[in-house]
Design a protein around this motif. Structure first.
Motif, PDB file in Angstrom:
ATOM      1  N   ASN A 197       0.847  -1.190   0.000  1.00 21.21           N
ATOM      2  CA  ASN A 197       0.000   0.000   0.000  1.00 21.21           C
ATOM      3  C   ASN A 197       0.885   1.244   0.000  1.00 21.21           C
ATOM      4  O   ASN A 197       2.037   1.200   0.452  1.00 21.21           O
ATOM      5  CB  ASN A 197      -0.924   0.014   1.219  1.00 21.21           C
ATOM      6  N   ILE A 198       0.349   2.353  -0.514  1.00 17.60           N
ATOM      7  CA  ILE A 198       1.118   3.593  -0.601  1.00 17.60           C
ATOM      8  C   ILE A 198       0.230   4.775  -0.215  1.00 17.60           C
ATOM      9  O   ILE A 198      -0.999   4.685  -0.258  1.00 17.60           O
ATOM     10  CB  ILE A 198       1.681   3.815  -2.022  1.00 17.60           C
ATOM     11  N   GLY A 199       0.871   5.884   0.133  1.00 18.61           N
ATOM     12  CA  GLY A 199       0.128   7.078   0.487  1.00 18.61           C
ATOM     13  C   GLY A 199       0.918   8.338   0.200  1.00 18.61           C
ATOM     14  O   GLY A 199       2.142   8.385   0.357  1.00 18.61           O
ATOM     15  N   ALA A 200       0.225   9.356  -0.275  1.00 23.96           N
ATOM     16  CA  ALA A 200       0.806  10.681  -0.495  1.00 23.96           C
ATOM     17  C   ALA A 200      -0.361  11.663  -0.522  1.00 23.96           C
ATOM     18  O   ALA A 200      -1.523  11.263  -0.611  1.00 23.96           O
ATOM     19  CB  ALA A 200       1.605  10.743  -1.790  1.00 23.96           C
ATOM     20  N   SER A 201      -0.071  12.949  -0.457  1.00 17.45           N
ATOM     21  CA  SER A 201      -1.112  13.964  -0.444  1.00 17.45           C
ATOM     22  C   SER A 201      -0.623  15.205  -1.155  1.00 17.45           C
ATOM     23  O   SER A 201       0.560  15.567  -1.050  1.00 17.45           O
ATOM     24  CB  SER A 201      -1.498  14.315   1.002  1.00 17.45           C
ATOM     25  N   TYR A 202      -1.528  15.867  -1.883  1.00 13.18           N
ATOM     26  CA  TYR A 202      -1.152  17.091  -2.589  1.00 13.18           C
ATOM     27  C   TYR A 202      -0.664  18.172  -1.634  1.00 13.18           C
ATOM     28  O   TYR A 202      -0.033  19.145  -2.046  1.00 13.18           O
ATOM     29  CB  TYR A 202      -2.345  17.611  -3.405  1.00 13.18           C
ATOM     30  N   ARG A 203      -0.909  18.020  -0.335  1.00 11.99           N
ATOM     31  CA  ARG A 203      -0.523  19.025   0.651  1.00 11.99           C
ATOM     32  C   ARG A 203       0.928  18.844   1.116  1.00 11.99           C
ATOM     33  O   ARG A 203       1.474  19.708   1.788  1.00 11.99           O
ATOM     34  CB  ARG A 203      -1.422  18.937   1.883  1.00 11.99           C
ATOM     35  N   HIS A 204       1.529  17.678   0.812  1.00 10.55           N
ATOM     36  CA  HIS A 204       2.781  17.323   1.464  1.00 10.55           C
ATOM     37  C   HIS A 204       3.871  16.904   0.474  1.00 10.55           C
ATOM     38  O   HIS A 204       3.595  16.451  -0.633  1.00 10.55           O
ATOM     39  CB  HIS A 204       2.552  16.163   2.440  1.00 10.55           C
TER      40      HIS A 204
END
Length: 553
Positions: A297-304
């Protein structure tokens, strides 16, 4: 991880929090939250800048949760936040009915207005929303049938609407419009928005991007230009022997793409080491592999400017810009979830996605000795090929597979015809002989009817595709094609391409195989299967080969 771990919620009573089913914490200072309770109430608390709490109020701060009347008892399914974090925040709620609402600051018009009472966004009544993604100034909808609709500001072409404007319109559009171009006739299964670009994943494992490419975040092999139409990240296929991507996540100016083998590919800005690869302060316009680790699984955010990934063993890793400094490579944490990383280490402590009650209870439930109830699927799996409880035998190569008439009649178009004829004539049989298929193929098909699971090698998947065609089972065909797309190689594509050319209902797989063959033309031409092609297939291949060569000159 508990709801109380978020500062905005830790003063609320345990009795009230026990009723909360979902929480979305947002804002630059972790100072705003929207809550969904078990009795279908939607409440908000915290700093009410630009109407982001969803109700009119002269007070700038609300310490206790207050109902958002427009959304209460409406069956809210999901909450999504967009905007530039500190002040210009907008939110969405979409409902079980397929409707969705927005409120807060609007990037959708030139007058910089805001809406404090949630308003419904009107789109085609036939569109059912699967999910919504947001960037700083634009939004994207993925419909249930795999189409993408975008709206908001379009300064960098992040909407992908090549035919909507004569020039890029800074203020874009205030209503969702369908993205066309190369994804028009494709099925999109996932969307993610960066700060000012958009990434989508197709059901064939390909990745498509559009918008700002200043740091190489579109993955096109360079940086600096922008694209206001969808473009494929083709280098994933060229450099990595046709990668099949299963998950995508966009950060502020970078992208994570996870393959079916657990390999992680990254591209875009690496200023804060958010790619986790060798060279700092260098942007990567082409995908590069994050070595030595396999993830689920992966995660990222346009805020970071931070990247998060969870290994197959459950360990959570992070790298990039954190509150305490920069991590240059994937570093193991003690976090139990991706959301927890954004709480514990991100510079801006906002949730990557809403937190649900199941996450809140996960730590507590792991400490309790509980007996998990048996699911229907688990029960059916135990009953497959169980001679003690079956009422029908499938005979293949003089071997019996024990099954149940009702299950086969419900799940298989082929067996439904046979068993229905028995019932009409009041002549139920206890045995069906099958002669044209192998035992391995029939067993795999029957087990799939019980479990919806198919885990076979490429050769058997090809045999099962022919079985699916003969039995008229489109659902089973879909699963066979998915395995073939993942496991196909330059040595096997010629034979599979020849086969799918003869299967009327496998046109999409045939197109996939032809594209794959063209990408590996040299190996395909020297493979034994190439010699079996008929003249029509050979002409189609040569036409595509000439076209590719012409584009490369």
């Amino acid at each position: 991880m508990n709801f109380q771990d978020w500062e905005i919620l830790n003063h609320l009573s345990e009795k009230f929090l026990a009723t909360v089913e979902m929480a979305l914490v947002f804002g630059d200072d972790n100072d705003r939250a929207i809550l969904l309770t078990s009795d279908d109430r939607v409440l908000s608390l915290g700093r009410n800048c630009y109407g982001c709490l969803g109700f009119d109020s002269i007070d700038i701060y609300h310490q206790l949760p207050k109902e958002i009347p427009t959304l209460c008892k409406k069956g809210v399914k999901e909450l999504v936040v967009g905007g530039d974090i500190r002040w210009h925040i907008f939110l969405f709620a979409y409902l079980d009915s397929g409707k969705f609402y927005w409120w807060g600051y609007t990037p959708f018009s030139s007058d910089s207005a805001f809406v404090s009472i949630p308003e419904q966004i009107w789109i085609n009544s036939n569109i059912r929303v699967r999910t919504i993604a947001c960037g700083a100034w634009h939004c994207a909808i993925l419909s249930e049938d795999g189409k993408v609709f975008t709206w908001g500001q379009n300064k960098f072409g992040q909407l992908g609407h090549t035919n909507c404007f004569s020039i890029r319109d800074t203020f874009g559009t205030d209503t969702p419009s369908r993205v066309e171009g190369i994804i028009e006739d494709q099925t999109v299964i996932s969307i993610s928005c960066g700060n000012d670009f958009t990434v989508v994943l197709l059901d064939n494992g390909k990745v498509v991007t559009w918008g700002n490419n200043k740091e190489g975040q579109l993955g096109l092999g360079g940086w600096g230009s922008t694209s206001d139409s969808p473009v494929e990240v083709s280098s994933l296929q060229v450099y990595y022997d046709y990668v099949f991507i299963e998950k995508i996540a966009a950060g502020r100016c970078h992208v994570l793409a996870l393959s079916n083998t657990g390999t992680l590919y990254v591209w875009g800005s690496n200023y804060y080491h958010q790619l986790g690869v060798s060279y700092p302060f260098r942007d990567y316009g082409c995908p590069v592999e994050v070595n030595n680790l396999r993830f689920s699984n992966i995660g990222a955010s346009y805020r970071h400017n931070i990247s998060v990934a969870q290994s197959r063993s459950g360990k959570v890793y992070m790298w990039g810009q954190t509150e305490k400094g920069i991590l240059t490579e994937p570093t193991e944490t003690e976090c139990k979830s991706i959301n927890e990383v954004f709480l514990s280490f991100a510079v801006r402590k906002t949730m990557m996605r809403p937190m649900r009650r199941l996450e809140n209870l996960s730590n507590e439930s792991s400490e309790l000795e509980t007996v998990q109830p048996t699911t229907v699927v688990e029960t059916l799996e135990k009953e497959f090929n169980n001679p003690d409880n079956s009422n029908l035998k499938i005979i293949v190569d003089d071997r019996a597979i024990h099954v149940h008439r009702d299950i086969l009649a419900m799940r298989s178009p082929y067996f439904n015809v046979i068993i229905s004829r028995w019932m009409e004539n009041n002549e139920p049989h206890s045995m069906i002989p099958i002669e044209k298929q192998s035992y391995a193929a029939v067993e795999a098909y029957l087990k799939f009817l019980y479990t919806d699971k198919l885990d076979v090698d490429l050769n058997l998947a090809v045999d099962l595709l022919q079985l699916a065609d003969e039995y008229g089972d489109d659902n089973f065909r879909f699963h066979c094609e998915k395995i073939i797309k993942r496991k196909i190689t330059s040595d096997t594509v010629a034979d599979i391409l020849a086969l799918t050319s003869k299967l009327e209902k496998s046109k999409n797989l045939n197109a996939f195989c032809l594209d794959f063959a063209l990408q590996h033309a040299t190996e395909v031409i020297s493979s034994p299967g190439f010699e079996t092609w008929d003249s029509d297939l050979l002409k189609k291949f040569m036409k595509g080969y000439v076209t590719i060569k012409g584009n490369c000159q």
